[in-house]
Structure formats: structure tokens, C-alpha cells
Design a protein around this motif. Structure first.
Motif, PDB file in Angstrom:
ATOM      1  N   CYS A 200       0.839  -0.961  -0.195  1.00  0.00           N
ATOM      2  CA  CYS A 200       0.236  -0.117   0.016  1.00  0.00           C
ATOM      3  C   CYS A 200       0.932   1.011   0.124  1.00  0.00           C
ATOM      4  N   ARG A 201       0.215   2.334  -0.575  1.00  0.00           N
ATOM      5  CA  ARG A 201       0.794   3.248   0.016  1.00  0.00           C
ATOM      6  C   ARG A 201      -0.198   4.549  -0.090  1.00  0.00           C
ATOM      7  N   PRO A 202       0.330   5.072   1.935  1.00  0.00           N
ATOM      8  CA  PRO A 202       1.721   4.827   2.242  1.00  0.00           C
ATOM      9  C   PRO A 202       1.530   3.478   2.674  1.00  0.00           C
ATOM     10  N   VAL A 203       2.265   2.914   2.361  1.00  0.00           N
ATOM     11  CA  VAL A 203       3.229   1.343   3.510  1.00  0.00           C
ATOM     12  C   VAL A 203       2.248   0.926   5.009  1.00  0.00           C
ATOM     13  N   ARG A 204       1.725  -0.302   4.647  1.00  0.00           N
ATOM     14  CA  ARG A 204       0.606  -0.999   5.909  1.00  0.00           C
ATOM     15  C   ARG A 204       2.136  -1.330   6.773  1.00  0.00           C
ATOM     16  N   THR A 205       2.585  -1.211   8.446  1.00  0.00           N
ATOM     17  CA  THR A 205       3.311  -2.248   8.809  1.00  0.00           C
ATOM     18  C   THR A 205       2.515  -3.027  10.170  1.00  0.00           C
ATOM     19  N   LEU A 206       2.677  -4.297  10.437  1.00  0.00           N
ATOM     20  CA  LEU A 206       1.905  -4.617  11.476  1.00  0.00           C
ATOM     21  C   LEU A 206       3.108  -5.784  11.921  1.00  0.00           C
ATOM     22  N   CYS A 220      -3.534  -8.140   2.039  1.00  0.00           N
ATOM     23  CA  CYS A 220      -4.297  -6.951   2.655  1.00  0.00           C
ATOM     24  C   CYS A 220      -4.796  -6.698   2.388  1.00  0.00           C
ATOM     25  N   GLY A 221      -6.275  -6.078   2.307  1.00  0.00           N
ATOM     26  CA  GLY A 221      -7.154  -6.082   2.316  1.00  0.00           C
ATOM     27  C   GLY A 221      -7.433  -5.156   1.117  1.00  0.00           C
ATOM     28  N   GLY A 222      -6.356  -3.400   1.477  1.00  0.00           N
ATOM     29  CA  GLY A 222      -6.780  -2.206   0.999  1.00  0.00           C
ATOM     30  C   GLY A 222      -5.376  -2.735  -1.025  1.00  0.00           C
ATOM     31  N   CYS A 223      -3.998  -3.281  -1.108  1.00  0.00           N
ATOM     32  CA  CYS A 223      -3.352  -3.563  -2.313  1.00  0.00           C
ATOM     33  C   CYS A 223      -3.488  -5.379  -2.407  1.00  0.00           C
ATOM     34  N   ASN A 224      -4.436  -6.215  -2.000  1.00  0.00           N
ATOM     35  CA  ASN A 224      -4.794  -7.426  -2.482  1.00  0.00           C
ATOM     36  C   ASN A 224      -3.558  -8.000  -2.155  1.00  0.00           C
ATOM     37  N   LYS A 225      -2.081  -7.404  -1.978  1.00  0.00           N
ATOM     38  CA  LYS A 225      -0.914  -7.714  -1.438  1.00  0.00           C
ATOM     39  C   LYS A 225      -0.700  -9.306  -0.236  1.00  0.00           C
ATOM     40  N   PRO A 226       0.551  -9.871   0.080  1.00  0.00           N
ATOM     41  CA  PRO A 226       0.670 -10.077   0.640  1.00  0.00           C
ATOM     42  C   PRO A 226       2.416  -9.613   1.866  1.00  0.00           C
ATOM     43  N   PHE A 227       2.125  -9.326   3.124  1.00  0.00           N
ATOM     44  CA  PHE A 227       2.427  -8.946   3.916  1.00  0.00           C
ATOM     45  C   PHE A 227       4.135  -9.937   3.981  1.00  0.00           C
TER      46      PHE A 227
END
Length: 231
Positions: A200-206, A220-227
Motif C-alpha cells: 500500500c501507499r503509504p505502506v502499512r506495517t503490522l 492486505c485488504g487494501g492492496c491485495n498483496k501479501p505482507f
């Protein structure tokens, strides 16, 4: 007990089904990776020749790397290595080709004498420009600069034969073991919490236990890419 046989599916081959022993699977994948690297070099002569290998990432948050002068030929010459993480094969042949193109961008910078990445893995504008030449889409992350790349439709078309060969060769993927697992199947307790970021932009960090990121992908539910773990 007889030897294990893997039969290719009809979805991966238009011809008659072929069989391969388990001992040949890794060699076939590595061979297809090497063919992919050579195809990149045909389009980009400033990408260096290299020893192409595959192995486990040992919990490191990376799918591949380019390492200049990592191998020594019998005559003493130092040559580069291109390494692909076997755990990343599960992403699919096109994304694996994308990893080869990412490392080719590093190789091109090495040939041109451009320092494109520092010890902290921050990818600078030299890398960004080289990756775009390779046919990659580039995004910037706060932590690692222009490190987030993905294969474009143009590159998919250009390397469609190599992608098809990779798809046919990838008859198995290395599984990511649970956090703390040993080679004999034992388990070590691991209570360390590790950060992971999406695209995501901005990046989401968990932050979660390392085993969370080493198991099945967390999407991730936002970008649909894996963390992916970032440290």
C-alpha cells in the motif's frame, strides 16, 4: 519402496504427460531459471553472466538476490551469483520471472558501476531507472526505497516463452516451515515479534510472531498483496 514419480498436468503442457523423478525436479527448475536469465541478457547485453542457483531463504524476507563476485571459477575468476528462494516459487512463474528481472536490474547497475543499493537494502534511483529498463513497475517504500517491483504486461509478453518454461518446470514448491521448526521436525519456542509490510501507499506495517509471516500468506485488504517481513 519404489522411487517417487511426478506426472505433469495437462494444464502445464499441451503435449503428452511426462514423468520426472523427485531428484530431477530441482535441476529442472534451476535450468528454467538459467534459461530465463539468458533471455534477459539477450535483450539487455549489459546484464552480466552469472551462476544461477536456488535455495532456501532461511526466514530472510527476500525472494532473490544478486551478488557480484560471489563464485570463483576454476581459473580463479570471480563471477556473480543470482539466487532464487525456493519458497517463492509458489507465487507463480510470472512473479518468479519478475524476481529474475529485479536481480537483472541490480546486475545491470553492477556492470555500469552504479551503486544502486546500500547495506541496509535501500534501493536508490539508479536501481529504479534500471528496473524500469528491465520492464518492471517500480514503487517506493519508506524503509527500502524503490525496492517494490512487479512484472509489467510488456515484460510478460516479451518473456512469455520463458514464463511458460518455468511454469512447466515448477512441479513443486518449498514450503515455509513454522517458526522455530528444526530439520528433524522438532519445534523451538519463538516469541519474537517481527514487522511486515504490504505494498500500500503509504505502506502499512503490522507486527506479529515470525511464524505468522512464515506460514500461509497474510493478504492486505487494501492492496491485495501479501505482507512480507521487513527485518
Amino acid at each position: 519402496m519404489g522411487e517417487a514419480i511426478i506426472t505433469t498436468s495437462a494444464a502445464k503442457s499441451e503435449g503428452p504427460a511426462e514423468s520426472a523423478t523427485l531428484s530431477s525436479v530441482g535441476a529442472a527448475i534451476t535450468g528454467a531459471l538459467a534459461v530465463g536469465w539468458e533471455a534477459i541478457r539477450l535483450h539487455h547485453p549489459d546484464v552480466p553472466d552469472a551462476v544461477v542457483t536456488m535455495g532456501t531463504r532461511h526466514r530472510k524476507p527476500l525472494w532473490a538476490h544478486f551478488w557480484a563476485q560471489q563464485w570463483s571459477l576454476t581459473g580463479g575468476e570471480k563471477v556473480p551469483e543470482v539466487w532464487i528462494a525456493a519458497e517463492g516459487l509458489a507465487r507463480g512463474a510470472a512473479d518468479v520471472m519478475g524476481s529474475l528481472l529485479h536481480e537483472a536490474a541490480h546486475g545491470r547497475c553492477s556492470t555500469r558501476g552504479e551503486k544502486d543499493c546500500n547495506a541496509a537494502q535501500y534501493h536508490n534511483k539508479f536501481f529504479r531507472d534500471s528496473a524500469q529498463v528491465m520492464g518492471l513497475a517500480v514503487e517506493r517504500s519508506e524503509r527500502n526505497g524503490y525496492s517494490v517491483t512487479s512484472i509489467t504486461d510488456i515484460a510478460r509478453q516479451r518473456y512469455r516463452e520463458q514464463i511458460a518454461a518455468l511454469e512447466a518446470a515448477i512441479l513443486a514448491e518449498r514450503t515455509i516451515p513454522p517458526s522455530g521448526a528444526t530439520a528433524t521436525g522438532g519445534q523451538r519456542r519463538n516469541t519474537n515479534y517481527r514487522p511486515a509490510s504490504c505494498q500500500c501507499r503509504p505502506v502499512r506495517t503490522l507486527r506479529a510472531a515470525a511464524g505468522t509471516w512464515e506460514g500461509p500468506p497474510v493478504i492486505c485488504g487494501g492492496c491485495n498483496k501479501p505482507f512480507v517481513m521487513t527485518s
